[in-house]
Write a protein that holds these residues in place. Structure first.
Motif, PDB file in Angstrom:
ATOM      1  N   GLY A   1      22.462  29.535  48.113  1.00  0.00           N
ATOM      2  CA  GLY A   1      21.792  28.499  47.346  1.00  0.00           C
ATOM      3  C   GLY A   1      21.284  28.936  45.996  1.00  0.00           C
ATOM      4  N   GLY A   2      21.879  29.987  45.421  1.00  0.00           N
ATOM      5  CA  GLY A   2      21.474  30.456  44.110  1.00  0.00           C
ATOM      6  C   GLY A   2      22.632  30.494  43.138  1.00  0.00           C
ATOM      7  N   GLU A   3      22.320  30.875  41.910  1.00  0.00           N
ATOM      8  CA  GLU A   3      23.323  31.061  40.870  1.00  0.00           C
ATOM      9  C   GLU A   3      23.280  32.516  40.434  1.00  0.00           C
ATOM     10  OE1 GLU A   3      24.180  29.981  36.174  1.00  0.00           O
ATOM     11  OE2 GLU A   3      22.508  29.021  37.223  1.00  0.00           O
ATOM     12  N   ALA A   4      24.335  33.252  40.730  1.00  0.00           N
ATOM     13  CA  ALA A   4      24.375  34.662  40.345  1.00  0.00           C
ATOM     14  C   ALA A   4      24.554  34.768  38.838  1.00  0.00           C
ATOM     15  CB  ALA A   4      25.517  35.366  41.068  1.00  0.00           C
ATOM     16  N   VAL A   5      23.715  35.566  38.179  1.00  0.00           N
ATOM     17  CA  VAL A   5      23.831  35.751  36.739  1.00  0.00           C
ATOM     18  C   VAL A   5      24.046  37.225  36.440  1.00  0.00           C
ATOM     19  CG1 VAL A   5      22.503  33.721  36.085  1.00  0.00           C
ATOM     20  CG2 VAL A   5      21.291  35.842  36.547  1.00  0.00           C
ATOM     21  N   GLY A   6      24.850  37.481  35.418  1.00  0.00           N
ATOM     22  CA  GLY A   6      25.101  38.846  34.991  1.00  0.00           C
ATOM     23  C   GLY A   6      26.283  39.517  35.640  1.00  0.00           C
ATOM     24  N   ALA A   7      26.900  38.890  36.633  1.00  0.00           N
ATOM     25  CA  ALA A   7      28.036  39.488  37.332  1.00  0.00           C
ATOM     26  C   ALA A   7      28.975  38.385  37.814  1.00  0.00           C
ATOM     27  CB  ALA A   7      27.562  40.329  38.511  1.00  0.00           C
ATOM     28  N   ARG A   8      30.223  38.734  38.024  1.00  0.00           N
ATOM     29  CA  ARG A   8      31.230  37.784  38.488  1.00  0.00           C
ATOM     30  C   ARG A   8      31.849  38.248  39.797  1.00  0.00           C
ATOM     31  NH1 ARG A   8      34.760  36.283  33.036  1.00  0.00           N
ATOM     32  NH2 ARG A   8      33.020  35.371  31.838  1.00  0.00           N
ATOM     33  N   ALA A   9      32.157  37.306  40.639  1.00  0.00           N
ATOM     34  CA  ALA A   9      32.763  37.622  41.932  1.00  0.00           C
ATOM     35  C   ALA A   9      34.121  38.285  41.729  1.00  0.00           C
ATOM     36  CB  ALA A   9      32.927  36.350  42.753  1.00  0.00           C
ATOM     37  N   GLY A  10      34.383  39.291  42.555  1.00  0.00           N
ATOM     38  CA  GLY A  10      35.677  39.959  42.522  1.00  0.00           C
ATOM     39  C   GLY A  10      35.831  40.984  41.429  1.00  0.00           C
ATOM     40  N   GLU A  11      34.743  41.264  40.686  1.00  0.00           N
ATOM     41  CA  GLU A  11      34.803  42.246  39.612  1.00  0.00           C
ATOM     42  C   GLU A  11      33.855  43.406  39.901  1.00  0.00           C
ATOM     43  OE1 GLU A  11      34.180  40.452  35.814  1.00  0.00           O
ATOM     44  OE2 GLU A  11      35.844  39.021  36.056  1.00  0.00           O
ATOM     45  N   LYS A  12      34.101  44.520  39.221  1.00  0.00           N
ATOM     46  CA  LYS A  12      33.248  45.688  39.406  1.00  0.00           C
ATOM     47  C   LYS A  12      31.826  45.402  38.932  1.00  0.00           C
ATOM     48  CE  LYS A  12      36.782  49.295  39.075  1.00  0.00           C
ATOM     49  NZ  LYS A  12      37.214  50.512  38.327  1.00  0.00           N
ATOM     50  N   ALA A  13      30.898  46.211  39.399  1.00  0.00           N
ATOM     51  CA  ALA A  13      29.493  46.051  39.032  1.00  0.00           C
ATOM     52  C   ALA A  13      29.322  46.278  37.535  1.00  0.00           C
ATOM     53  CB  ALA A  13      28.635  47.034  39.812  1.00  0.00           C
ATOM     54  N   PRO A  14      28.824  45.279  36.788  1.00  0.00           N
ATOM     55  CA  PRO A  14      28.618  45.461  35.352  1.00  0.00           C
ATOM     56  C   PRO A  14      27.390  46.320  35.069  1.00  0.00           C
ATOM     57  CG  PRO A  14      27.889  43.291  36.020  1.00  0.00           C
ATOM     58  CD  PRO A  14      28.510  43.921  37.232  1.00  0.00           C
ATOM     59  N   GLN A  15      27.365  46.914  33.879  1.00  0.00           N
ATOM     60  CA  GLN A  15      26.242  47.753  33.444  1.00  0.00           C
ATOM     61  C   GLN A  15      25.654  47.164  32.166  1.00  0.00           C
ATOM     62  OE1 GLN A  15      26.939  52.053  33.502  1.00  0.00           O
ATOM     63  NE2 GLN A  15      28.771  51.745  34.722  1.00  0.00           N
ATOM     64  N   PRO A  16      24.773  46.179  32.279  1.00  0.00           N
ATOM     65  CA  PRO A  16      24.223  45.532  31.088  1.00  0.00           C
ATOM     66  C   PRO A  16      23.240  46.424  30.354  1.00  0.00           C
ATOM     67  CG  PRO A  16      23.141  44.706  33.061  1.00  0.00           C
ATOM     68  CD  PRO A  16      24.256  45.596  33.532  1.00  0.00           C
ATOM     69  N   ASN A  17      23.162  46.225  29.021  1.00  0.00           N
ATOM     70  CA  ASN A  17      22.147  46.942  28.256  1.00  0.00           C
ATOM     71  C   ASN A  17      20.830  46.170  28.302  1.00  0.00           C
ATOM     72  OD1 ASN A  17      22.280  44.860  26.296  1.00  0.00           O
ATOM     73  ND2 ASN A  17      23.940  45.921  25.218  1.00  0.00           N
ATOM     74  N   SER A  18      19.802  46.675  27.640  1.00  0.00           N
ATOM     75  CA  SER A  18      18.475  46.073  27.722  1.00  0.00           C
ATOM     76  C   SER A  18      18.461  44.638  27.214  1.00  0.00           C
ATOM     77  CB  SER A  18      17.468  46.908  26.926  1.00  0.00           C
ATOM     78  OG  SER A  18      17.337  48.198  27.493  1.00  0.00           O
ATOM     79  N   ALA A  19      19.135  44.387  26.102  1.00  0.00           N
ATOM     80  CA  ALA A  19      19.155  43.037  25.548  1.00  0.00           C
ATOM     81  C   ALA A  19      19.877  42.078  26.489  1.00  0.00           C
ATOM     82  CB  ALA A  19      19.823  43.044  24.178  1.00  0.00           C
ATOM     83  N   GLU A  20      20.951  42.538  27.084  1.00  0.00           N
ATOM     84  CA  GLU A  20      21.695  41.692  28.023  1.00  0.00           C
ATOM     85  C   GLU A  20      20.873  41.405  29.270  1.00  0.00           C
ATOM     86  OE1 GLU A  20      26.223  43.144  26.836  1.00  0.00           O
ATOM     87  OE2 GLU A  20      25.053  44.271  28.306  1.00  0.00           O
ATOM     88  N   LEU A  21      20.108  42.376  29.721  1.00  0.00           N
ATOM     89  CA  LEU A  21      19.243  42.156  30.876  1.00  0.00           C
ATOM     90  C   LEU A  21      18.182  41.103  30.555  1.00  0.00           C
ATOM     91  CD1 LEU A  21      18.642  45.768  32.253  1.00  0.00           C
ATOM     92  CD2 LEU A  21      19.757  43.893  33.462  1.00  0.00           C
ATOM     93  N   ASP A  22      17.575  41.197  29.395  1.00  0.00           N
ATOM     94  CA  ASP A  22      16.551  40.227  29.009  1.00  0.00           C
ATOM     95  C   ASP A  22      17.086  38.799  29.070  1.00  0.00           C
ATOM     96  OD1 ASP A  22      14.394  41.878  28.661  1.00  0.00           O
ATOM     97  OD2 ASP A  22      14.653  42.108  26.507  1.00  0.00           O
ATOM     98  N   ARG A  23      18.308  38.610  28.621  1.00  0.00           N
ATOM     99  CA  ARG A  23      18.883  37.262  28.524  1.00  0.00           C
ATOM    100  C   ARG A  23      19.209  36.659  29.884  1.00  0.00           C
ATOM    101  NH1 ARG A  23      21.492  39.513  23.831  1.00  0.00           N
ATOM    102  NH2 ARG A  23      23.407  39.948  25.014  1.00  0.00           N
ATOM    103  N   LEU A  24      19.202  37.455  30.930  1.00  0.00           N
ATOM    104  CA  LEU A  24      19.544  36.922  32.254  1.00  0.00           C
ATOM    105  C   LEU A  24      18.479  35.949  32.771  1.00  0.00           C
ATOM    106  CD1 LEU A  24      21.005  40.091  34.007  1.00  0.00           C
ATOM    107  CD2 LEU A  24      22.233  38.222  32.882  1.00  0.00           C
ATOM    108  N   ASP A  25      17.239  36.119  32.341  1.00  0.00           N
ATOM    109  CA  ASP A  25      16.175  35.161  32.662  1.00  0.00           C
ATOM    110  C   ASP A  25      16.089  34.906  34.171  1.00  0.00           C
ATOM    111  OD1 ASP A  25      14.097  33.615  31.621  1.00  0.00           O
ATOM    112  OD2 ASP A  25      15.287  31.783  31.695  1.00  0.00           O
ATOM    113  N   ALA A  26      16.082  35.967  34.941  1.00  0.00           N
ATOM    114  CA  ALA A  26      16.178  35.863  36.398  1.00  0.00           C
ATOM    115  C   ALA A  26      14.957  35.203  37.019  1.00  0.00           C
ATOM    116  CB  ALA A  26      16.361  37.253  36.997  1.00  0.00           C
ATOM    117  N   GLU A  27      15.213  34.305  37.964  1.00  0.00           N
ATOM    118  CA  GLU A  27      14.148  33.664  38.737  1.00  0.00           C
ATOM    119  C   GLU A  27      13.957  34.323  40.101  1.00  0.00           C
ATOM    120  OE1 GLU A  27      14.312  29.080  38.066  1.00  0.00           O
ATOM    121  OE2 GLU A  27      16.345  29.872  37.825  1.00  0.00           O
TER     122      GLU A  27
END
Length: 254
Positions: free
Chosen positions: A135-161
């Motif tokens: 029941g959620g929306e995964a942000v920052g990663a896509r199904a079937g792909e390797k684990a991404p390594q976001p930088n600090s700015a990219e992490l900030d933009r994820l706006d995780a709840e």
């Protein structure tokens, strides 16, 4: 590439013991060269088991459907196709039940799942599918792909709840011991999840990191974290597998 994979692995295969065991079926994986004995090493060891036909089943799961494909492959190798189909049907029923209950959610929060802390790696492969089921929306990663390594700015933009920290191979106590690293690696105070008190640590080793039967349990556990009002029964069932995490840094001693 195979030699490099063998060098990366922390595991060594005892070829003499393998020969003494005289297996009919050997199961290995090639998703991660660090998490298990590389396939090339297993093939080389089996080549030295003279005079025996050994079935080698290599599992390469990237998405939830691959879990069922691999189950069918193991069942065929064991001559237990009927039993494998029954297990698969039971797994499907449980996953479908989670998805049906989660469909009643009035809001699907933005969810970040953390696979590693230094460097920060987010949960790819099957994790976005588990988040969607829960029941959620995964942000920052896509199904079937390797684990991404976001930088600090990219992490900030994820706006995780909702944030679920479950480092690969770590049981819950080991992850809890990494509290300082979690706070320094992730912008918890800048994400809504920090203010909402919706940051959790979980037993990645037992649940989320391994593409086996427990991924069905993982969907139920994740549902309890993402949609707690809809899944109080799962929160009780998996109470020992997760813990709330305080996003704020502890106050210094007086």
């Amino acid at each position: 590439a195979d030699a490099g994979a063998a060098a990366l692995s922390p595991f060594a295969l005892d070829g003499a013991l393998l020969a003494a065991l005289a297996p009919d079926v050997v199961i290995t994986q090639d998703l991660c060269d660090v998490c298990a004995v590389p396939r090339a090493a297993v093939e080389a060891a089996l080549a030295r088991v003279a005079g025996r036909r050994v079935a080698l089943v290599t599992l390469s799961p990237w998405r939830l459907d691959d879990l069922f494909r691999d189950l069918a492959a193991v069942a065929r190798a064991l001559g237990r196709e009927r039993e494998g189909a029954a297990v698969a049907a039971a797994w499907r029923r449980r996953l479908d039940a989670v998805a049906r209950r989660a469909a009643a959610a009035l809001h699907r929060p933005r969810v970040v799942t953390v696979e590693w802390l230094e460097p920060v790696m987010l949960g790819g492969t099957w994790m976005p599918e588990l988040v969607a089921l829960a029941g959620g929306e995964a942000v920052g990663a896509r199904a079937g792909e390797k684990a991404p390594q976001p930088n600090s700015a990219e992490l900030d933009r994820l706006d995780a709840e909702v944030v679920v920290v479950k480092p690969c191979g770590y049981p819950l106590p080991q992850t809890l011991a990494e509290a300082a690293t979690i706070r320094s690696a992730l912008p918890l105070a800048r994400w809504p999840a920090g203010a909402l008190g919706r940051v959790f640590v979980a037993d990645g080793s037992a649940y989320f990191n391994r593409p086996g039967p427990r991924l069905v349990d993982s969907a139920e556990l994740l549902a309890a974290l993402v949609q707690p009002a809809l899944f109080p029964d799962f929160a009780a069932r998996y109470a020992g597998a997760f813990a709330p995490f305080c996003a704020a840094r502890p106050a210094p001693p007086p």
